[in-house]
Design an enzyme around this catalytic site. Structure first.
Site, PDB file in Angstrom:
ATOM      1  CG  PHE A 139      24.396  -7.424   5.111  1.00  8.69           C
ATOM      2  CD1 PHE A 139      24.726  -8.740   5.414  1.00  8.69           C
ATOM      3  CD2 PHE A 139      23.253  -6.888   5.678  1.00  8.69           C
ATOM      4  CE1 PHE A 139      23.926  -9.501   6.263  1.00  8.69           C
ATOM      5  CE2 PHE A 139      22.449  -7.634   6.525  1.00  8.69           C
ATOM      6  CZ  PHE A 139      22.788  -8.950   6.822  1.00  8.69           C
ATOM      7  CG  HIS A 140      27.810  -1.795   3.527  1.00 12.36           C
ATOM      8  ND1 HIS A 140      27.352  -0.601   4.056  1.00 12.36           N
ATOM      9  CD2 HIS A 140      26.795  -2.277   2.765  1.00 12.36           C
ATOM     10  CE1 HIS A 140      26.117  -0.373   3.630  1.00 12.36           C
ATOM     11  NE2 HIS A 140      25.755  -1.385   2.848  1.00 12.36           N
ATOM     12  N   PRO A 141      31.175  -5.489   3.671  1.00  8.06           N
ATOM     13  CG  PRO A 141      31.384  -7.781   3.207  1.00  8.06           C
ATOM     14  CD  PRO A 141      30.355  -6.688   3.406  1.00  8.06           C
TER      15      PRO A 141
END
Length: 562
Positions: A472-474
């Site tokens: 969850f690190h875009p």
């Protein structure tokens, strides 16, 4: 309605800007947020141990999904992003990791980005932070974001996992955000002294929301930015279920802080982006900027899970009959199992000497369960979250229509380079070496996942295809720089336009070595001074570790699996 600034997105960066800009009582700000308030009575977002719950629904989560990922057996993969005051800081895992100093020094090598070096940015990390164990050259003591450091004795598995990393030959570090990131040590977390999630809504907006010069609108879905020729002059949005747009004008600037997925969508719907894409949807072209939505990056990770022979894991906390007591301890005392996210130990290593700084990250968790709370192993267990940090794979975000409610086409192209496969094979094998060190002998049972039968390159690759998940690190979809695919300059101003900046994780040219929230907050703080025309904080003189070709293992392993 007229305001000096309109901020789109009340997330990790938007709340920083709203708070800092309204410190000037003569500056008026409108803050638009598509989600709702951060309800303080909702344990799902306020209890650190409940971090999986927001990802299971859509109240606080946009719940995006990727297109079929071609190198991941065509899986459609999760892409959760925060919705509500606080943005993704309202639903993230609360790991406070800034990245490596060399990440920022690497940004600063690009012409025009020289003032984004680590020593230029460190004062803004410190400005944002209040660390519970006190300030020093690397940490702040008077900032809006509460940062808690893991204390000895919380769970014996944390220290055992750190010691196992050291026994495997890697360094020990007492501060993953201090002088030396490389190694294994305690992990900082955005948790208040009262055991509550320290989102930017709590840290920043709580001090600003009563100011008469700040107007906050929730359930306000931005449709598009309004332009007068090449100048952004306002925003149109839809409130609640209304189909009739509301409009406000900005006397100075529109500040786009909607994140790596939504910011490029809004630009594209507003006529800023690849001209061919916009023509598909009959969107009038304001400015042809082909980099909008491109350069999408993320961290991919796997779980290596083990049975725990001693009854010291968090498995009992997953049983419903234990949860009322846990909830009461947290609610009335801010203590107990509920007051931690339980990511209290971790590490960063170089898997090979060819990497100048760490390329693999570890999160240790004293329970065997998926990040989103699914697939809990029904026994005492523990796990390592492990993944590569700077994948060369790149993807994109592209609108599918002019409808602001329709999710875009998201494709990360995970694992599209051979480097990705080599790093993940290395990560699994190194993790197994760490897990088999003497420090874990009394706790380690059988390997649950991938399982000892998974050994060859081909077997490891298939495990990754089927089981690796997003961290969850875009980021990176409105990248900062001056090449033909850049979207903003070194001050966040959109190329070719006036009165419009992007300030969020989308401007990162390259993903950092670690979780993104701390650096996104730093970006907000640094950009706030730029927007206000204030002199930058004095450059830090603190030292930081550089490997300079040192061996990846400081010493021989205590136990070699071979």
């Amino acid at each position: 309605m007229q305001f000096d600034y309109i901020i789109i997105g009340a997330g990790s960066a938007g709340n920083v800007l709203a708070t800092r800009l309204t410190e000037d009582p003569n500056t008026s700000v409108l803050l638009l947020e598509a989600g709702g308030p951060d309800y303080r009575f909702d344990f799902r977002t306020q209890m650190p141990a409940a971090l999986a719950f927001p990802l299971q629904g859509k109240r606080y989560n946009w719940a995006y999904e990727t297109e079929p990922e071609p190198f991941m057996n065509n899986r459609r993969m999760e892409c959760g992003r925060g919705k509500g005051l606080g943005g993704s800081s309202l639903i993230n895992g609360m790991c406070y990791i800034r990245g490596n100093a060399m990440d920022l020094d690497n940004w600063a090598k690009e012409p025009g980005l020289e003032n984004w070096s680590y020593l230029d940015c460190l004062p803004y990390y410190r400005k944002a932070e209040t660390r519970d164990v006190g300030e020093n050259d690397y940490h702040g003591g008077d900032g809006p974001v509460s940062v808690t450091t893991s204390k000895p004795g919380v769970n014996p598995l944390f220290e055992a996992m750190i010691e196992a990393g050291v026994q495997a030959g890697y360094p020990r570090t007492d501060d993953l955000n201090g002088y030396q990131q490389e190694g294994f040590g305690p992990m900082d977390r955005t948790v208040t002294p009262q055991g509550r999630r320290a989102s930017t809504a709590r840290g920043y907006l709580d001090q600003a929301k009563s100011r008469p010069n700040l107007t906050i609108r929730t359930h306000a879905m931005t449709d598009h930015i309004i332009f007068d020729c090449k100048r952004a002059v306002g925003v149109e949005w839809l409130e609640g279920d209304s189909t009739i747009p509301t409009r406000a004008t900005a006397n100075k600037e529109v500040l786009l802080c909607a994140g790596a997925i939504a910011s490029p969508q809004i630009l594209q719907r507003s006529g800023v982006g690849n001209a061919e894409l916009l023509a598909e949807f009959d969107i009038p072209l304001v400015h042809d900027l082909p980099g909008v939505g491109e350069n999408l990056q993320d961290h991919l990770e796997m779980y290596l899970q083990y049975e725990c022979k001693e009854p010291v894991s968090l498995y009992p906390a997953l049983q419903w009959w234990n949860q009322p007591k846990i909830g009461a301890e947290w609610l009335f005392g801010g203590t107990g199992v509920g007051a931690s996210n339980h990511f209290e130990a971790g590490g960063f290593i170089r898997s090979r000497e060819e990497f100048a700084w760490p390329n693999i990250q570890y999160h240790f968790l004293p329970v065997a369960i998926n990040y989103n709370g699914s697939n809990a192993v029904k026994e005492h267990g523990f796990q390592c979250h492990v993944g590569s940090m700077r994948s060369p794979s790149r993807g994109h975000v592209r609108i599918k229509s002019r409808d602001p409610h329709q999710h875009p086409a998201i494709l990360f192209n995970y694992m599209s380079h051979e480097q990705d496969w080599q790093e993940f094979r290395d990560a699994i094998r190194i993790t197994r070496e760490i897990m088999h060190q003497p420090a874990l002998d009394q706790y380690r049972g059988r390997e649950i996942s991938p399982g000892t039968e998974c050994q060859t390159d081909e077997q490891l690759d298939e495990f990754v295809r089927n089981h690796a998940e997003t961290a969850f690190h875009p980021c990176g979809t409105c990248k900062m720089g001056y090449d033909e695919m850049s979207v903003v300059d070194g001050e966040g101003r959109v190329h070719g336009l006036e009165g419009l900046r992007v300030v969020d994780a989308s401007i990162m040219p390259q993903i950092i070595t670690g979780n993104l929230n701390a650096t996104t907050i730093m970006i907000g703080e640094k950009m706030a001074d730029m927007i206000r025309g204030k002199e930058a904080l004095p450059r830090s003189t603190a030292g930081y570790f550089v490997a300079n070709g040192m061996p990846v293992r400081a010493k021989k392993m205590s136990r070699d699996l071979n």
